[in-house]
Design an enzyme around this catalytic site. Sequence first.
Site, mmCIF file in Angstrom:
data_model
loop_
_atom_site.group_PDB
_atom_site.id
_atom_site.type_symbol
_atom_site.label_atom_id
_atom_site.label_comp_id
_atom_site.label_asym_id
_atom_site.label_seq_id
_atom_site.Cartn_x
_atom_site.Cartn_y
_atom_site.Cartn_z
ATOM 1 N N GLU A 71 10.604 0.763 9.974
ATOM 2 C CA GLU A 71 11.588 1.824 9.748
ATOM 3 C C GLU A 71 10.880 3.132 10.061
ATOM 4 O O GLU A 71 10.002 3.551 9.313
ATOM 5 C CB GLU A 71 12.064 1.740 8.293
ATOM 6 C CG GLU A 71 13.431 2.343 8.092
ATOM 7 C CD GLU A 71 13.349 3.825 7.848
ATOM 8 O OE1 GLU A 71 13.451 4.583 8.838
ATOM 9 O OE2 GLU A 71 13.170 4.214 6.694
ATOM 10 N N GLU A 74 10.558 15.149 15.810
ATOM 11 C CA GLU A 74 10.840 15.127 14.373
ATOM 12 C C GLU A 74 9.915 16.152 13.690
ATOM 13 O O GLU A 74 8.689 16.045 13.784
ATOM 14 C CB GLU A 74 10.543 13.718 13.840
ATOM 15 C CG GLU A 74 10.934 13.527 12.404
ATOM 16 C CD GLU A 74 10.669 12.105 11.913
ATOM 17 O OE1 GLU A 74 9.608 11.545 12.242
ATOM 18 O OE2 GLU A 74 11.520 11.577 11.184
ATOM 19 N N GLY A 104 7.394 4.592 8.113
ATOM 20 C CA GLY A 104 6.489 5.712 8.400
ATOM 21 C C GLY A 104 6.736 6.250 9.786
ATOM 22 O O GLY A 104 7.862 6.167 10.306
ATOM 23 N N CYS A 122 13.644 10.585 6.950
ATOM 24 C CA CYS A 122 13.682 10.043 8.317
ATOM 25 C C CYS A 122 15.076 10.176 8.920
ATOM 26 O O CYS A 122 15.220 10.386 10.115
ATOM 27 C CB CYS A 122 13.212 8.600 8.319
ATOM 28 S SG CYS A 122 14.000 7.626 7.050
ATOM 29 N N LYS A 160 0.841 -1.200 0.000
ATOM 30 C CA LYS A 160 0.000 0.000 0.000
ATOM 31 C C LYS A 160 0.872 1.244 0.000
ATOM 32 O O LYS A 160 1.619 1.495 0.941
ATOM 33 C CB LYS A 160 -0.900 0.044 1.235
ATOM 34 C CG LYS A 160 -1.910 1.204 1.124
ATOM 35 C CD LYS A 160 -2.530 1.576 2.431
ATOM 36 C CE LYS A 160 -1.797 2.648 3.170
ATOM 37 N NZ LYS A 160 -1.815 3.969 2.530
HETATM 38 P P1 NDP Z 1 2.220 7.522 8.734
HETATM 39 O O1 NDP Z 1 3.058 6.678 9.621
HETATM 40 O O2 NDP Z 1 0.881 7.912 9.201
HETATM 41 O O3 NDP Z 1 2.033 6.756 7.331
HETATM 42 C C1 NDP Z 1 2.925 5.821 6.752
HETATM 43 C C2 NDP Z 1 2.123 4.778 5.998
HETATM 44 O O4 NDP Z 1 1.295 4.030 6.904
HETATM 45 C C3 NDP Z 1 1.144 5.373 4.976
HETATM 46 O O5 NDP Z 1 1.006 4.513 3.879
HETATM 47 C C4 NDP Z 1 -0.134 5.442 5.798
HETATM 48 O O6 NDP Z 1 -1.272 5.557 5.012
HETATM 49 C C5 NDP Z 1 -0.073 4.137 6.547
HETATM 50 N N1 NDP Z 1 -0.874 4.083 7.761
HETATM 51 C C6 NDP Z 1 -1.428 5.108 8.478
HETATM 52 N N2 NDP Z 1 -2.068 4.620 9.557
HETATM 53 C C7 NDP Z 1 -1.919 3.270 9.534
HETATM 54 C C8 NDP Z 1 -2.354 2.192 10.403
HETATM 55 N N3 NDP Z 1 -3.047 2.429 11.498
HETATM 56 N N4 NDP Z 1 -2.011 0.937 10.079
HETATM 57 C C9 NDP Z 1 -1.273 0.684 8.970
HETATM 58 N N5 NDP Z 1 -0.855 1.642 8.120
HETATM 59 C C10 NDP Z 1 -1.159 2.927 8.401
HETATM 60 O O7 NDP Z 1 3.012 8.762 8.319
HETATM 61 P P2 NDP Z 1 2.392 10.067 7.657
HETATM 62 O O8 NDP Z 1 2.509 9.908 6.227
HETATM 63 O O9 NDP Z 1 1.020 10.409 8.136
HETATM 64 O O10 NDP Z 1 3.380 11.135 8.239
HETATM 65 C C11 NDP Z 1 3.275 11.506 9.620
HETATM 66 C C12 NDP Z 1 4.621 11.741 10.204
HETATM 67 O O11 NDP Z 1 5.368 10.533 10.154
HETATM 68 C C13 NDP Z 1 5.478 12.709 9.448
HETATM 69 O O12 NDP Z 1 5.238 14.013 9.849
HETATM 70 C C14 NDP Z 1 6.841 12.258 9.804
HETATM 71 O O13 NDP Z 1 7.248 12.812 11.015
HETATM 72 C C15 NDP Z 1 6.714 10.798 9.965
HETATM 73 N N6 NDP Z 1 7.167 10.056 8.795
HETATM 74 C C16 NDP Z 1 8.316 9.362 8.883
HETATM 75 C C17 NDP Z 1 8.785 8.687 7.793
HETATM 76 C C18 NDP Z 1 10.023 7.918 7.826
HETATM 77 O O14 NDP Z 1 10.576 7.627 6.783
HETATM 78 N N7 NDP Z 1 10.497 7.531 8.990
HETATM 79 C C19 NDP Z 1 8.108 8.710 6.517
HETATM 80 C C20 NDP Z 1 6.872 9.448 6.527
HETATM 81 C C21 NDP Z 1 6.453 10.069 7.643
HETATM 82 P P3 NDP Z 1 -1.757 7.040 4.610
HETATM 83 O O15 NDP Z 1 -0.644 7.693 3.893
HETATM 84 O O16 NDP Z 1 -2.851 6.786 3.719
HETATM 85 O O17 NDP Z 1 -2.115 7.717 5.891
#
Ligand code: NDP
Length: 477
Positions: A255, A386, A233, A289, A181
């Site tokens: 990660e 972050e 994420g 990240c 996804k």
């Molecule tokens: P999220 O952790 O919310 O999203 C990452 C992925 O997980 C997306 O595909 C998201 O879908 C999906 N997701 C959201 N909720 C769930 C759940 N309950 N169960 C399974 N999958 C889920 O990150 P965001 O994109 O909302 O970003 C929020 C914050 O996260 C950022 O501000 C940043 O600080 C951090 N981040 C860190 C990253 C990294 O590489 N370490 C990368 C991106 C974000 P959907 O996008 O549809 O919500």
Amino acid sequence: MTFEYAPAPESRSIVDIKAKYGHFIDGKFVTGKNHFATINPATEEVLSQIALGSVSDVDKAVAAAQKAYTKTWSKLSGKERGKYLYRIARILQERAREFAVLETLDNGKPIRETRDIDIPLVAAHFFYHAGWADKLDYAGLSKSPQPHGVAGQIIPWNFPLLMLAWKVAPALATGNTVVLKPSETTSLTALLFAQVCQEAELPDGVVNIVTGDGTTGSAIVNHPGIHKIAFTGSTEVGKKIARAIAGTEKKATLELGGKGANVVFDDAPIDEAVEGIVNGIFFNQGHVCCAGSRLILQEGIADEFIERLKVRMAKIRVGDPLDKNTDLGAINSREQLLKIQELAGVGDSEGAERWSPACNLSDKGFWFAPTIFTGVTQAHRIAREEIFGPVLSILTFRTPQEAIEKANNTPFGLSAGVWSEKGSRILWATQQLRAGVVWANTFNKFDPASPFGGYKESGWGREGGKHGLSAYLKEGK
Ligand code: NDP
């Protein structure tokens, strides 16, 4: 002397964006029921309508992946699997420009980065893992290692296609099938990748892509037919996933976030270090990240260093991501912009001093000027949380021990950087820093052969290299 640059926009005519997309299940595009818009964050133009994956869509994708695993993929030799990966890698190279433009449109990152960094690294990941597919018995992992089965993969919006490659390439090389996804704001390159799977004649069901939001991601995590989760994420969602799979037999790699420290000692080559700090925090709008979002500077050089950093920052070109001159593109979403604005506001109210160069930011789209905060202390939220945007928090230190204590004083442990002329100091510091990746006199360098991952709240496990392969394998009988 300043140069005037004429705009040099990359043509977007190379991409063909459909008005509406469905999911990619069992080798075919299938229609979705409900849809949401995906926009260009630089202009707020609606690019397309993306299907919102339901529990039933996830069911179908997992069933297709299970069937493909038992009937086809697990029966192929490593050499045969490798051929498909090589084919995918070559098609990605052939269509690199199309992927670069599409990624820039949907994500907001500069074309210079998608063209020169993201897409070449994507192809490199497929080439690298293609080479491993027939050598797993010799990787020193375990006796006759076996795949888990169906991998559920959930990726974020900051490096959409690159995160797909980090997940799909090792899964396929090791004989697993996939339900992936993408993030709801950046699904388009994953859907174009589905076309590449068709073009490569990958057997149906080996790769399935279900678009959607967090509920779709959660349906993948909780599906009983998924044997391994790979997630990139936020730490918050990573914790939810860890709770959801506790007590099950599902394996997981997580990660998550970071608050990387870039430690600059007073003997560092200053101009190179300034360049590295700029790359560390302003690459990809700071949506990284492992960004070097905390600069920890030795006191004796702090004033001069900050002055040179400001001079360099004044040359960062912010604007149209499709312009080949652009250094800093758009923030990926309104939601992310609000989060960056809120945390920068907290920096002001906690007494840190904000500075940004003059920038002409467009009224349309989501923009944030490159920003530094000086006078930051360990207690400030901008030193601990972050921000995930182009914002650098600057702290100072007097002794090397103090630098290490400050650098390690974080719930995260993903990345760090050390800048010094002395090899012995670099070796000492890198051994003290509690971070999964430590760069010395450079920053943000990635290679498929190099494992990547964090300590503490930055996650579990490693991706890339031999370590990354082991996450997709279990011991053979
Ligand atoms: P999220 O952790 O919310 O999203 C990452 C992925 O997980 C997306 O595909 C998201 O879908 C999906 N997701 C959201 N909720 C769930 C759940 N309950 N169960 C399974 N999958 C889920 O990150 P965001 O994109 O909302 O970003 C929020 C914050 O996260 C950022 O501000 C940043 O600080 C951090 N981040 C860190 C990253 C990294 O590489 N370490 C990368 C991106 C974000 P959907 O996008 O549809 O919500």
